[in-house]
Motif scaffolding. Sequence first.
Motif, short mmCIF file in Angstrom:
data_model
loop_
_atom_site.label_atom_id
_atom_site.label_comp_id
_atom_site.label_asym_id
_atom_site.label_seq_id
_atom_site.Cartn_x
_atom_site.Cartn_y
_atom_site.Cartn_z
N ALA A 77 -47.90 -2.29 5.37
CA ALA A 77 -48.23 -3.03 4.60
C ALA A 77 -47.48 -2.64 3.44
N GLN A 78 -47.70 -1.47 2.40
CA GLN A 78 -46.72 -0.88 1.47
C GLN A 78 -45.19 -1.40 1.88
N PHE A 79 -45.07 -1.25 2.94
CA PHE A 79 -43.78 -2.14 2.61
C PHE A 79 -43.22 -3.98 3.27
N VAL A 80 -44.36 -4.31 3.28
CA VAL A 80 -44.54 -6.39 3.40
C VAL A 80 -44.23 -6.37 1.15
N LYS A 81 -45.16 -5.77 1.31
CA LYS A 81 -45.65 -5.94 -0.33
C LYS A 81 -44.30 -5.80 -0.91
N ARG A 82 -43.34 -5.33 -0.78
CA ARG A 82 -42.54 -4.61 -1.93
C ARG A 82 -40.98 -5.46 -1.39
N ASP B 44 -33.75 -22.08 4.09
CA ASP B 44 -34.51 -21.93 4.68
C ASP B 44 -34.72 -21.76 6.32
N GLU B 45 -33.43 -20.50 6.30
CA GLU B 45 -34.41 -19.57 7.42
C GLU B 45 -35.05 -18.52 6.63
N ALA B 46 -34.63 -18.37 4.82
CA ALA B 46 -35.59 -17.14 4.35
C ALA B 46 -36.60 -17.42 4.34
N TYR B 47 -36.95 -19.06 4.06
CA TYR B 47 -38.52 -19.52 3.41
C TYR B 47 -39.01 -18.99 4.74
N GLU B 48 -38.96 -19.73 6.06
CA GLU B 48 -39.57 -19.42 7.31
C GLU B 48 -40.15 -17.89 7.47
N ILE B 49 -38.88 -16.75 7.40
CA ILE B 49 -39.01 -15.11 6.85
C ILE B 49 -40.11 -14.64 6.03
N SER B 50 -39.96 -16.19 4.64
CA SER B 50 -40.89 -15.28 3.13
C SER B 50 -42.36 -15.61 4.12
N ALA B 51 -42.57 -16.86 4.54
CA ALA B 51 -44.26 -17.53 5.10
C ALA B 51 -44.10 -16.24 6.03
N ALA B 52 -44.28 -15.92 7.07
CA ALA B 52 -44.18 -14.16 8.10
C ALA B 52 -44.34 -13.99 8.02
N VAL B 53 -43.35 -13.21 6.61
CA VAL B 53 -44.13 -11.94 5.66
C VAL B 53 -45.45 -12.12 5.81
N ALA B 54 -45.69 -13.07 4.96
CA ALA B 54 -46.92 -13.71 4.35
C ALA B 54 -48.02 -13.27 4.76
N GLY B 55 -47.48 -14.33 5.99
CA GLY B 55 -48.82 -14.41 7.04
C GLY B 55 -49.03 -12.48 7.76
#
Length: 66
Positions: free
Chosen positions: A23-28, A42-53
């Motif tokens: 949780a700390q890692f995905v926050k940072r 495009d892939e970076a945006y998908e990664i960002s969305a997955a991390v938000a999930g």
Amino acid sequence: MSSEVKQVVVTLELPPLQAEALAQFVKRVGWHEFRQNAVDDDEAYEISAAVAGLQKALADAGYAPR
């Protein structure tokens, strides 16, 4: 052909210390790391969305660092 996107369900069991550390890692972690490890924006945006999930799932499990 249907345009419906099938969702993937991932189940993970972690000890509390690992859940807190994750949780700390995905926050940072942020855009710089996403983009650096993606083939394009495009892939970076998908990664960002997955991390938000992942952040939401961790928060729902009681691991939401401030």
